[in-house]
Design a protein around this motif. Structure first.
Motif, PDB file in Angstrom:
ATOM      1  N   CYS A 126       0.748  -1.286  -0.269  1.00 33.76           N
ATOM      2  CA  CYS A 126      -0.248   0.545   0.009  1.00 33.76           C
ATOM      3  C   CYS A 126       0.858   1.185   0.333  1.00 33.76           C
ATOM      4  CB  CYS A 126      -1.403   0.201   1.391  1.00 33.76           C
ATOM      5  SG  CYS A 126      -0.467   1.182   2.756  1.00 33.76           S
ATOM      6  N   SER A 131       0.191   5.237   1.454  1.00 34.72           N
ATOM      7  CA  SER A 131      -0.955   6.094   2.786  1.00 34.72           C
ATOM      8  C   SER A 131       0.051   7.820   2.438  1.00 34.72           C
ATOM      9  CB  SER A 131      -0.880   4.980   4.161  1.00 34.72           C
ATOM     10  OG  SER A 131      -1.582   6.106   4.986  1.00 34.72           O
ATOM     11  N   TRP A 162      -1.270   8.814   5.148  1.00 31.70           N
ATOM     12  CA  TRP A 162      -1.338   9.432   6.391  1.00 31.70           C
ATOM     13  C   TRP A 162      -0.003   9.261   6.761  1.00 31.70           C
ATOM     14  CZ3 TRP A 162      -4.803  11.184   9.846  1.00 31.70           C
ATOM     15  CH2 TRP A 162      -4.219  11.054  11.275  1.00 31.70           C
ATOM     16  N   TRP A 203      -5.455   5.749   1.235  1.00 28.18           N
ATOM     17  CA  TRP A 203      -4.531   5.055   0.887  1.00 28.18           C
ATOM     18  C   TRP A 203      -4.563   4.137  -0.859  1.00 28.18           C
ATOM     19  CZ3 TRP A 203      -5.574  -0.523   1.266  1.00 28.18           C
ATOM     20  CH2 TRP A 203      -6.671  -0.964   1.866  1.00 28.18           C
ATOM     21  N   CYS A 212       4.440  -0.799   3.932  1.00 26.77           N
ATOM     22  CA  CYS A 212       3.404   0.883   3.554  1.00 26.77           C
ATOM     23  C   CYS A 212       4.247   1.747   2.387  1.00 26.77           C
ATOM     24  CB  CYS A 212       2.165   0.931   3.519  1.00 26.77           C
ATOM     25  SG  CYS A 212       0.564   0.275   4.021  1.00 26.77           S
ATOM     26  N   ARG A 236       4.879   5.861   3.090  1.00 29.00           N
ATOM     27  CA  ARG A 236       3.905   6.907   4.468  1.00 29.00           C
ATOM     28  C   ARG A 236       5.082   8.101   4.810  1.00 29.00           C
ATOM     29  NH1 ARG A 236       6.742   8.741   8.992  1.00 29.00           N
ATOM     30  NH2 ARG A 236       8.084   7.597  10.119  1.00 29.00           N
TER      31      ARG A 236
END
Length: 455
Positions: free
Chosen positions: A247, A249, A251, A279, A313, A315
């Motif tokens: 993923c 994201s 955030w 995401w 992920c 980020r």
């Protein structure tokens, strides 16, 4: 006949209104009352008003023509239903949203670096979804490349009307299963989480079944940064090519002012912790996890070791999303203490033109982890008291759960774990700022991996 009369009546109104305006305003206008420039302005104004009114009338006429066509194809008789009621019913059915999503291909112009990625906005009963939609539309560079699909649960009419007010800027689909969920009395307080998980499963199945290979998931209480789309465009090739990623994201759980380097909006990380909250995921991942989608608490489930399977992920240092949803199923958990202080990036970074290959696993492990363990080890007391004699980043080492949590509280960052993984951690390392200095909270060099018992 009734519908044809309505059509003729509508056409008559358009013609009559236009002629009336001409004879009253144009023919009887006294050129000597005002100067010609003001007269010209009034004429232009009236001309524009006539065009607007004509457009509106045409829309009405088009709507009734459509209904007439439907009437001609359906055998609706006066014995079964009053024709006026039939018109209203048919018109209502025409305005109802459905689960048909427009699909215009996987890439724009067959360019592999121009993916078509729908933004799936999960909604329920927040009329304030307009705040999210306004920003998503404002910053969207291309509506064909980023179609916005709002998936609504709950059946709340006020929220539905807000969504429909955006007309063709968004596509609305509605979760068809609004049935209650039977639960034990002691678990009824968690019912909302069961409905959310049911909604997510249905919506993602629906969107991916329309042919898309990637989606960006947003909730109805998120603000997004000016470079929100650019962020995902830049990281998309990484998600497509690196099997260790699952993923991207927008955030950062610790993305509060004072805890991040606000002068590094381009800085991105790999993270073992699934962040959520804006995401991107792939159909390949959904094909894997969709068939075993949980009945509740999907975000905790997706963080379990057997589901995550050591994948990570991307980020950001500065968040590209921020929640404003104080009231919800979680009853404002963490909001007053933490979430409302998240710093939303205001700087536009052209990620799609940058070399982000440093985020690929082999490159990142060689550079980031080595960089962290080259920094000097200090104690929090030395850091707090200003006794650190070197400039630049430092490292605080932890060896136990309690030691980690105590240091987090001192630094002001979140101290909880999910399946043994600290928020934002990569290889056990959590990066933050303290007194304008980069601080790495890291395990010892003989770290053996995450301990799921750490909660």
């Amino acid at each position: 006949m009734r519908a044809n009369k309505r059509l003729l009546f509508a056409l008559g109104i358009v013609g009559f209104w236009t002629l009336l305006t001409y004879f009253i305003v144009i023919k009887n206008y006294d050129y000597n009352q005002v100067d010609k420039s003001k007269f010209h302005e009034k004429v232009v104004f009236l001309e524009n008003e006539i065009k607007k009114e004509t457009k509106n009338r045409k829309e009405i006429i088009s709507r009734y023509q459509n209904l007439i066509r439907i009437l001609n194809t359906k055998s609706i008789t006066t014995t079964s239903v009053n024709s006026e009621n039939a018109l209203l019913e048919l018109e209502s059915n025409q305005n109802k949203p459905n689960s048909k999503i427009v699909f215009n291909g996987l890439y724009l112009d067959n360019d592999l670096y121009k993916p078509v990625i729908p933004i799936v906005v999960f909604a329920c009963n927040r009329v304030s979804i307009s705040r999210s939609l306004d920003l998503l539309i404002k910053y969207r560079p291309n509506r064909e490349q980023f179609p916005i699909v709002v998936s609504q649960d709950c059946g709340d009419e006020a929220t539905k009307e807000v969504i429909l007010s955006y007309k063709d800027e968004v596509q609305l689909i509605q979760q068809p299963d609004l049935s209650d969920i039977e639960m034990m009395p002691k678990d009824k307080k968690f019912k909302g989480y069961y409905k959310i998980s049911r909604h997510y499963g249905w919506a993602l199945n629906t969107v991916f079944s329309n042919g898309f290979e990637f989606v960006i998931i947003v909730e109805d209480d998120l603000d997004v940064a000016p470079d929100f789309y650019e962020y995902f465009l830049g990281t998309f090739p990484l998600l497509r090519s690196d099997e260790s990623l699952w993923c991207v994201s927008a955030w950062n759980d610790n993305g509060k002012s004072g805890l991040i380097d606000e002068n590094a909006p381009e800085l991105l990380y790999r993270s073992d912790f699934f962040p959520g909250l804006g995401w991107m995921m792939s159909k390949k991942l959904w094909d894997e996890i969709g068939p075993k989608w949980p009945k509740a608490f999907w975000d905790d489930w997706i963080r379990k070791p057997e589901i995550r399977r050591d994948r990570v992920c991307i980020r950001p240092e500065l968040p590209r999303s921020r929640t404003f949803g104080k009231i919800g199923v979680s009853n404002g958990l963490f909001f007053e203490k933490h979430l409302k202080y998240i710093k939303l990036s205001e700087t536009f970074v052209p990620f799609s033109t940058k070399d982000l290959s440093y985020l690929l696993k082999d490159n990142y492990d060689k550079t980031y982890i080595n960089e962290v363990y080259r920094t000097p080890v200090v104690t929090f007391e030395e850091l707090r008291s200003g006794l650190v004699k070197v400039d630049g980043p430092v490292r605080i080492q932890y060896n136990s759960r309690n030691q980690y949590k105590a240091t987090c509280r001192n630094l002001g960052i979140m101290d909880d774990f999910k399946s043994g993984v600290p928020r934002t951690a990569y290889a056990g390392i959590v990066s933050s700022f303290f007194n304008n200095r980069r601080v790495y909270l890291a395990p010892s060099t003989n770290w053996k991996g995450y301990d799921p018992s750490w909660e």
